[in-house]
Motif scaffolding. Structure first.
Motif, mmCIF file in Angstrom:
data_model
loop_
_atom_site.group_PDB
_atom_site.id
_atom_site.type_symbol
_atom_site.label_atom_id
_atom_site.label_comp_id
_atom_site.label_asym_id
_atom_site.label_seq_id
_atom_site.Cartn_x
_atom_site.Cartn_y
_atom_site.Cartn_z
ATOM 1 N N LYS A 47 34.850 88.926 55.031
ATOM 2 C CA LYS A 47 35.717 88.600 56.171
ATOM 3 C C LYS A 47 35.142 87.444 56.987
ATOM 4 O O LYS A 47 35.868 86.605 57.509
ATOM 5 C CB LYS A 47 35.885 89.827 57.071
ATOM 6 N N ALA A 48 33.822 87.453 57.137
ATOM 7 C CA ALA A 48 33.181 86.404 57.935
ATOM 8 C C ALA A 48 33.431 85.030 57.324
ATOM 9 O O ALA A 48 33.632 84.036 58.028
ATOM 10 C CB ALA A 48 31.693 86.687 58.045
ATOM 11 N N VAL A 49 33.416 84.965 55.990
ATOM 12 C CA VAL A 49 33.661 83.714 55.277
ATOM 13 C C VAL A 49 35.088 83.247 55.509
ATOM 14 O O VAL A 49 35.361 82.064 55.694
ATOM 15 C CB VAL A 49 33.384 83.890 53.766
ATOM 16 N N LYS A 50 36.006 84.178 55.521
ATOM 17 C CA LYS A 50 37.422 83.843 55.679
ATOM 18 C C LYS A 50 37.834 83.678 57.144
ATOM 19 O O LYS A 50 38.996 83.421 57.439
ATOM 20 C CB LYS A 50 38.285 84.939 55.047
ATOM 21 N N GLY A 51 36.909 83.904 58.050
ATOM 22 C CA GLY A 51 37.250 83.817 59.465
ATOM 23 C C GLY A 51 38.043 85.009 59.941
ATOM 24 O O GLY A 51 38.782 84.918 60.927
ATOM 25 N N LEU A 104 35.307 89.714 63.548
ATOM 26 C CA LEU A 104 35.098 89.471 64.969
ATOM 27 C C LEU A 104 33.859 88.596 65.142
ATOM 28 O O LEU A 104 32.883 88.730 64.406
ATOM 29 C CB LEU A 104 34.891 90.787 65.717
ATOM 30 N N THR A 105 33.898 87.703 66.105
ATOM 31 C CA THR A 105 32.711 86.912 66.411
ATOM 32 C C THR A 105 31.680 87.832 67.059
ATOM 33 O O THR A 105 32.001 88.941 67.497
ATOM 34 C CB THR A 105 33.042 85.770 67.378
ATOM 35 N N LYS A 112 40.065 90.553 62.084
ATOM 36 C CA LYS A 112 41.175 89.809 62.684
ATOM 37 C C LYS A 112 42.336 89.751 61.697
ATOM 38 O O LYS A 112 42.123 89.612 60.491
ATOM 39 C CB LYS A 112 40.736 88.391 63.024
ATOM 40 N N VAL A 113 43.548 89.829 62.205
ATOM 41 C CA VAL A 113 44.738 89.695 61.363
ATOM 42 C C VAL A 113 45.788 88.867 62.099
ATOM 43 O O VAL A 113 45.755 88.754 63.322
ATOM 44 C CB VAL A 113 45.353 91.072 60.993
#
Length: 444
Positions: free
Chosen positions: A327-331, A334-335, A421-422
């Motif tokens: 998910k982090a790679v795809k943005g 959550l930050t 995030k979605v």
């Protein structure tokens, strides 16, 4: 007869190893349950369960210790007897203080010691002392005050002041009993007199109050109470103090209890830093970060789910995955800033959604960084794994392996399952397909 308040207190005592117990404040030691020379928390917890069952079934001390000896054969009879006396008297006196604090008929408390050849100088000095029930004196001198302490407190109504009561005292030399009288009157004893006396100070081993322990429960005890399936017992204890004794409204009660179990945002930020500094290796830690409000619990119940506890927790593994996974790679994760803000997101979401397919609760809020929505999925009544870590080769575990076979999933908790995030349209798509239902708030 069952003394429900005693049983409630014993159930809510948290199993700890002795070295952890020794680090607690005087008040919190009344909230913990430990056994010297026993290093297994599971074994300590089993002893606590035996005590609780014995109180529920009205078993004698001898019957209870006989059962304990089977699983702790290496401990002496004196050691086990002292442990039983200490913990049962802590629970007994904690149960009594709840009665007294909640009763308008009780204005004062009187310290009452058993007077015989075994009475300590400390309890002899405290015997007959009368103080208002809210006097700071009881914050330190509420019994038990030492190992094998048999003292209790008696309730006193203001109309009894000035009257005499009788008590029995045993002659230390002859063993004969004598009737004596004592006048009930408020004592002017200064606690500093006791602390200055070397003999009394040495005998004064326990210096706390079981009631005060409910105001300062640290994360470590909450984490352990979740592990051993007693978090709801701990919450019940808090309710008994804040909802009955304090005579607060239902909303005030809920707010005060939440403050105890869901710590500050700063506390959660410290937890994240600890997780990040562990080289991304989860240790199985759980952190309370949210609370299902009363109205939300009712809405969830209408959907066929009955939360066993209002508490929402997250584990270190979920935090690590949310930072490291794809998910982090795809943005889509959550930050770090938003992750640290998670308690606020759960406290003030835009909307709460019921997932009809997976029977989960979804918290939705606006992202601080982009147009996407933050989506936090909480599994209601998530089953914690069995807590059985026995080493079969060690002799001390030989006799209890069969007992532990009866343990099932000993507790459940509301756990943050995934977070990310979605796009808003994805949420709307599920709503239109009748898979999601907004039960609180709205999607902005």
């Amino acid at each position: 007869m069952k003394f429900e308040e005693v049983i409630d207190h014993l159930k809510s005592m948290v199993p700890l190893k002795k070295e952890e117990f020794n680090k607690l404040s005087a008040h919190l030691k009344y909230r913990a349950f430990t056994i010297a020379k026993v290093s297994s928390e599971d074994l300590i917890n089993k002893v606590k369960q035996i005590y609780t069952k014995a109180l529920e079934e009205g078993k004698t001390k001898a019957q209870t210790l006989q059962e304990i000896h089977k699983i702790l054969p290496n401990l002496t009879a004196n050691h086990l007897s002292t442990h039983y006396n200490n913990n049962v008297m802590i629970a007994y006196n904690a149960g009594r203080i709840r009665h007294f604090k909640d009763s308008k008929a009780v204005q004062y408390l009187m310290y009452n010691a058993i007077l015989d050849g075994h009475t300590t100088n400390l309890c002899l000095k405290l015997h007959g002392i009368v103080k208002p029930k809210d006097d700071p004196f009881w914050d330190k001198f509420y019994p038990p005050n030492h190992h094998n302490c048999r003292s209790v407190v008696y309730p006193v109504h203001k109309s009894q002041l000035g009257k005499k009561i009788s008590y029995i005292e045993a002659d230390e030399e002859t063993g004969e009993f004598h009737r004596k009288e004592i006048k009930i009157k408020p004592s002017k004893l200064n606690p500093k007199e006791i602390l200055k006396d070397k003999i009394l100070s040495q005998e004064f081993q326990f210096r706390g109050n079981p009631e005060k322990a409910i105001y300062e429960i640290p994360d470590s005890l909450i984490d352990r109470s979740i592990k051993y399936g007693i978090i709801e017992d701990l919450i019940k204890t808090a309710k008994n103090y804040f909802c009955k004794i304090k005579l607060s409204t239902e909303d005030e009660c809920e707010k005060n209890i939440r403050k105890i179990f869901v710590k500050s945002k700063e506390s959660f930020e410290d937890f994240i830093q600890e997780v990040l500094s562990s080289n991304f290796k989860p240790k199985g830690r759980l952190k309370p970060i949210g609370w299902l409000s009363k109205d939300l619990r009712e809405l969830i119940k209408q959907k066929g789910l009955n939360p066993k506890t209002p508490l929402i927790v997250i584990n270190d593994k979920r935090i690590i995955h949310s930072i490291r996974d794809v998910k982090a790679v795809k943005g889509s994760s959550l930050t770090l800033k938003e992750l640290k803000n998670l308690p606020d997101i759960l406290e003030n979401p835009e909307a709460v959604i019921f997932d009809k397919i997976h029977q989960n609760i979804i918290y939705v809020s606006s992202s601080l960084e982009d147009p996407k929505k933050n989506k936090i999925i909480v599994e209601i009544n998530y089953k914690l794994k069995k807590l059985k870590k026995l080493i079969k080769q060690e002799p001390e575990f030989k006799d209890i392996l069969e007992i532990y076979k009866e343990l099932e999933n000993i507790d459940s908790i509301n756990l943050v399952k995934t977070l990310g995030k979605v796009e808003k349209r994805q949420i709307i798509k599920h709503i239109n397909a009748n898979e999601y239902e907004i039960i609180k708030g709205k999607i902005h």
